[in-house]
Design a protein around this motif. Structure first.
Motif, PDB file in Angstrom:
ATOM      1  N   PHE A 161      -6.469 150.386  41.599  1.00 30.15           N
ATOM      2  CA  PHE A 161      -5.718 150.845  42.731  1.00 30.15           C
ATOM      3  C   PHE A 161      -4.688 152.135  41.988  1.00 30.15           C
ATOM      4  CE2 PHE A 161      -0.793 150.476  43.329  1.00 30.15           C
ATOM      5  CZ  PHE A 161      -0.514 151.261  44.348  1.00 30.15           C
ATOM      6  N   TRP A 162      -4.306 151.975  40.749  1.00 30.40           N
ATOM      7  CA  TRP A 162      -3.447 153.040  40.068  1.00 30.40           C
ATOM      8  C   TRP A 162      -4.124 154.015  39.411  1.00 30.40           C
ATOM      9  CZ3 TRP A 162       0.723 154.642  41.696  1.00 30.40           C
ATOM     10  CH2 TRP A 162       1.687 155.370  40.843  1.00 30.40           C
ATOM     11  N   ASP A 183     -14.647 152.919  34.313  1.00 34.37           N
ATOM     12  CA  ASP A 183     -14.235 151.333  34.885  1.00 34.37           C
ATOM     13  C   ASP A 183     -15.416 150.424  34.399  1.00 34.37           C
ATOM     14  OD1 ASP A 183     -11.765 150.711  37.122  1.00 34.37           O
ATOM     15  OD2 ASP A 183     -13.580 149.514  36.565  1.00 34.37           O
ATOM     16  N   ARG A 226     -17.435 151.253  41.195  1.00 31.97           N
ATOM     17  CA  ARG A 226     -16.263 151.896  41.453  1.00 31.97           C
ATOM     18  C   ARG A 226     -16.122 153.219  40.157  1.00 31.97           C
ATOM     19  NH1 ARG A 226     -11.546 148.010  40.642  1.00 31.97           N
ATOM     20  NH2 ARG A 226     -12.324 147.302  42.465  1.00 31.97           N
ATOM     21  N   SER A 240      -3.424 144.695  33.021  1.00 27.97           N
ATOM     22  CA  SER A 240      -2.417 144.718  32.018  1.00 27.97           C
ATOM     23  C   SER A 240      -2.714 144.165  30.723  1.00 27.97           C
ATOM     24  CB  SER A 240      -1.190 144.214  32.655  1.00 27.97           C
ATOM     25  OG  SER A 240      -0.732 144.766  33.747  1.00 27.97           O
ATOM     26  N   GLU A 260      -7.406 148.812  25.128  1.00 29.96           N
ATOM     27  CA  GLU A 260      -8.157 150.277  25.400  1.00 29.96           C
ATOM     28  C   GLU A 260      -7.215 151.464  24.723  1.00 29.96           C
ATOM     29  OE1 GLU A 260     -11.006 150.762  26.738  1.00 29.96           O
ATOM     30  OE2 GLU A 260     -11.484 148.722  26.924  1.00 29.96           O
ATOM     31  N   GLU A 317      -0.321 152.704  30.885  1.00 32.79           N
ATOM     32  CA  GLU A 317       0.367 152.248  31.962  1.00 32.79           C
ATOM     33  C   GLU A 317       1.538 150.869  31.241  1.00 32.79           C
ATOM     34  OE1 GLU A 317       1.818 152.441  34.534  1.00 32.79           O
ATOM     35  OE2 GLU A 317       0.728 154.476  34.917  1.00 32.79           O
ATOM     36  N   LYS A 318       2.389 150.738  32.180  1.00 38.95           N
ATOM     37  CA  LYS A 318       3.124 149.605  31.779  1.00 38.95           C
ATOM     38  C   LYS A 318       2.455 148.286  32.101  1.00 38.95           C
ATOM     39  CE  LYS A 318       3.807 148.731  36.130  1.00 38.95           C
ATOM     40  NZ  LYS A 318       3.442 147.665  36.715  1.00 38.95           N
ATOM     41  N   ARG A 353      -2.822 141.850  45.355  1.00 36.25           N
ATOM     42  CA  ARG A 353      -3.732 141.856  44.252  1.00 36.25           C
ATOM     43  C   ARG A 353      -3.107 141.042  43.176  1.00 36.25           C
ATOM     44  NH1 ARG A 353      -3.149 146.243  41.863  1.00 36.25           N
ATOM     45  NH2 ARG A 353      -1.446 146.773  43.368  1.00 36.25           N
TER      46      ARG A 353
HETATM   47  N1  LIG Z   1       3.676 152.853  36.845  1.00 32.82           N
HETATM   48  C1  LIG Z   1       3.512 152.370  37.768  1.00 32.82           C
HETATM   49  O1  LIG Z   1       4.359 152.738  38.892  1.00 32.82           O
HETATM   50  C2  LIG Z   1       2.377 151.609  38.135  1.00 32.82           C
HETATM   51  C3  LIG Z   1       1.891 151.150  39.448  1.00 32.82           C
HETATM   52  C4  LIG Z   1       0.901 150.336  39.582  1.00 32.82           C
HETATM   53  C5  LIG Z   1       0.218 149.769  38.725  1.00 32.82           C
HETATM   54  N2  LIG Z   1       0.771 150.182  37.254  1.00 32.82           N
HETATM   55  C6  LIG Z   1      -0.365 149.607  36.092  1.00 32.82           C
HETATM   56  O2  LIG Z   1      -1.681 150.047  36.237  1.00 32.82           O
HETATM   57  C7  LIG Z   1      -2.571 149.078  35.610  1.00 32.82           C
HETATM   58  C8  LIG Z   1      -3.581 149.069  36.828  1.00 32.82           C
HETATM   59  O3  LIG Z   1      -2.893 148.500  37.836  1.00 32.82           O
HETATM   60  P1  LIG Z   1      -3.950 148.407  39.166  1.00 32.82           P
HETATM   61  O4  LIG Z   1      -2.937 147.772  40.373  1.00 32.82           O
HETATM   62  O5  LIG Z   1      -4.445 149.581  39.497  1.00 32.82           O
HETATM   63  O6  LIG Z   1      -4.993 147.358  38.942  1.00 32.82           O
HETATM   64  P2  LIG Z   1      -6.598 147.026  39.553  1.00 32.82           P
HETATM   65  O7  LIG Z   1      -6.812 145.680  39.300  1.00 32.82           O
HETATM   66  O8  LIG Z   1      -6.439 147.627  40.733  1.00 32.82           O
HETATM   67  O9  LIG Z   1      -7.237 147.979  38.462  1.00 32.82           O
HETATM   68  C9  LIG Z   1      -7.600 147.848  37.277  1.00 32.82           C
HETATM   69  C10 LIG Z   1      -8.965 148.706  36.988  1.00 32.82           C
HETATM   70  O10 LIG Z   1      -9.254 148.712  35.525  1.00 32.82           O
HETATM   71  C11 LIG Z   1     -10.772 148.364  35.329  1.00 32.82           C
HETATM   72  N3  LIG Z   1     -10.818 147.867  34.044  1.00 32.82           N
HETATM   73  C12 LIG Z   1     -10.397 146.479  33.577  1.00 32.82           C
HETATM   74  N4  LIG Z   1     -10.810 146.613  32.184  1.00 32.82           N
HETATM   75  C13 LIG Z   1     -11.221 147.589  31.833  1.00 32.82           C
HETATM   76  C14 LIG Z   1     -11.814 148.116  30.915  1.00 32.82           C
HETATM   77  N5  LIG Z   1     -11.726 147.398  29.546  1.00 32.82           N
HETATM   78  N6  LIG Z   1     -12.408 149.146  30.561  1.00 32.82           N
HETATM   79  C15 LIG Z   1     -12.549 149.948  31.992  1.00 32.82           C
HETATM   80  N7  LIG Z   1     -11.874 149.468  33.003  1.00 32.82           N
HETATM   81  C16 LIG Z   1     -11.516 148.372  32.994  1.00 32.82           C
HETATM   82  C17 LIG Z   1     -11.061 147.307  36.475  1.00 32.82           C
HETATM   83  O11 LIG Z   1     -12.477 147.276  36.796  1.00 32.82           O
HETATM   84  C18 LIG Z   1     -10.012 147.897  37.796  1.00 32.82           C
HETATM   85  O12 LIG Z   1     -10.923 148.988  38.379  1.00 32.82           O
HETATM   86  C19 LIG Z   1      -1.572 147.870  35.308  1.00 32.82           C
HETATM   87  O13 LIG Z   1      -1.436 147.720  33.836  1.00 32.82           O
HETATM   88  C20 LIG Z   1      -0.412 148.119  36.113  1.00 32.82           C
HETATM   89  O14 LIG Z   1       0.773 147.543  35.820  1.00 32.82           O
HETATM   90  C21 LIG Z   1       1.802 150.642  37.102  1.00 32.82           C
END
Ligand SMILES: NC(=O)c1ccc[n+]([C@@H]2O[C@H](COP(=O)([O-])OP(=O)(O)OC[C@H]3O[C@@H](n4cnc5c(N)ncnc54)[C@H](O)[C@@H]3O)[C@@H](O)[C@H]2O)c1
Length: 315
Positions: free
Chosen positions: A13-14, A35, A40, A74, A80, A94-95, A159
């Motif tokens: 998502f992010w 990813d 994806r 997270s 990573e 990211e946080k 999620r």
């Molecule tokens: N700063 C902000 O405002 C904000 C907003 C949303 C999310 N975030 C942060 O962004 C991060 C991701 O959130 P999200 O909602 O996108 O989660 P998500 O589950 O939608 O996406 C995470 C992605 O990371 C991939 N992944 C996991 N481990 C991996 C690795 N070792 N190598 C490569 N890919 C890997 C997963 O397959 C998935 O596609 C979180 O830490 C969340 O806290 C920050």
């Protein structure tokens, strides 16, 4: 214009938004994404016309990549980010940056030893209204700072993540309080709990106290049927109110209410632009890994306070 070659690890998502923003910015050149989800990875890479990886270790061998956004789940962010720093890449993680302050300290040390930029995705700092509030507090335009109250509540997220509402959501406001006050809290008291989540807390009420009687209150939960993200700052002479979602800022004193307007620019683009500019111009970022570490130390005090039902001194 010198362009920085960037990559994104984790394009859910992010991370997808990071990839899009890097693609759209003039100062960055998105060259690869990674990813662990192969489908994806392929889909996002072909959407943006860049190289696709499922193993970050492979991608990090690419000498073309200068900087990386880490947007994985997270609980694997720090792992990573560490690999990326060890491979000589500048990192925006990211946080919440890491699962605990120990992991965050390791990232800071590695970045420092390798002379690399390490910054954390505390997006709120890039909202112009919050920067206005920060300046008004620092210059005492609102008189003495008395209290700041943040509310970031929403319904049960679709999620369900790998951390609770404090590391996922309240951490933004914990950093905002650091940014506003320019100080570390002297003590923390918190009540947290889980009404619906089996493993993690889904609500948190946090009180931070500072020198000279200032305090901050943070309310976060995943239990509210609508989404609210607001900040109210009370000074001895005026009150500032910011709605993070509409980016509206109100300044109220005894005589009037003012509403300064700023051009609405996507905060993520401002954040990534700043990251790229700091690398190119070798300048100190608005926030660094230290801010992520400090936020995690406060998170740990919050958890301890709630578990022990007592005030935790931070000095
Ligand atoms: N700063 C902000 O405002 C904000 C907003 C949303 C999310 N975030 C942060 O962004 C991060 C991701 O959130 P999200 O909602 O996108 O989660 P998500 O589950 O939608 O996406 C995470 C992605 O990371 C991939 N992944 C996991 N481990 C991996 C690795 N070792 N190598 C490569 N890919 C890997 C997963 O397959 C998935 O596609 C979180 O830490 C969340 O806290 C920050």
């Amino acid at each position: 214009m010198e362009k920085i070659n960037v990559a994104v690890i984790g394009t859910g998502f992010w991370g997808k938004n990071h990839a899009r923003a890097y693609k759209e910015l003039e100062s960055t050149n998105l060259v690869a994404i990674c990813d662990v989800n192969a489908e994806r990875s392929q889909a996002i890479a072909s959407q943006f016309g860049v190289k696709a990886y499922t193993d970050s270790a492979q991608m990090l061998k690419d000498k073309e990549v200068e900087a990386v956004s880490v947007c994985t789940w997270s609980t694997v962010l720090a792992q990573e980010a560490l690999k990326s720093l060890e491979a000589g890449k500048h990192v925006l993680v990211e946080k919440p940056m890491a699962v605990d302050s120990k992991q965050a300290e390791k990232l800071l040390k590695t970045a420092q030893e390798n002379g690399l930029h390490l910054t954390v995705g505390f997006l709120s700092r890039f909202i112009p209204g919050l920067q206005h509030i920060r300046d008004a507090v620092a210059s005492k335009k609102i008189g003495e700072l008395v209290c700041a109250t943040a509310k970031r509540v929403t319904q049960w997220p679709e999620r369900i993540g790998d951390v609770g509402v404090i590391k996922d959501t309240a951490i933004h406001d914990i950093d905002v309080m650091q940014y506003l006050t320019g100080e570390d809290p002297t003590a923390v008291f918190a009540k947290t709990g889980n009404m619906r989540h089996k493993q993690f807390e889904d609500y948190a009420h946090i009180m931070l106290t500072y020198k000279n009687g200032k305090s901050a209150f943070i309310e976060s939960n995943w239990l509210t049927p609508y989404k609210t993200r607001t900040l109210t700052v009370t000074g001895s002479d005026a009150i500032l109110r910011l709605d993070y979602m509409t980016q509206e800022l109100f300044i109220e004193d005894a005589k009037q209410t003012l509403q300064p307007r700023y051009p609405v620019i996507e905060p993520l683009k401002l954040e990534l632009q700043h990251f790229a500019d700091c690398i190119t111009e070798k300048k100190k970022p608005l926030l660094t890994g230290i801010d992520g570490l400090k936020a995690l130390k406060i998170v740990e005090a919050i958890m301890e306070s709630s578990a022990k039902n007592k005030v935790i001194k931070m000095e």
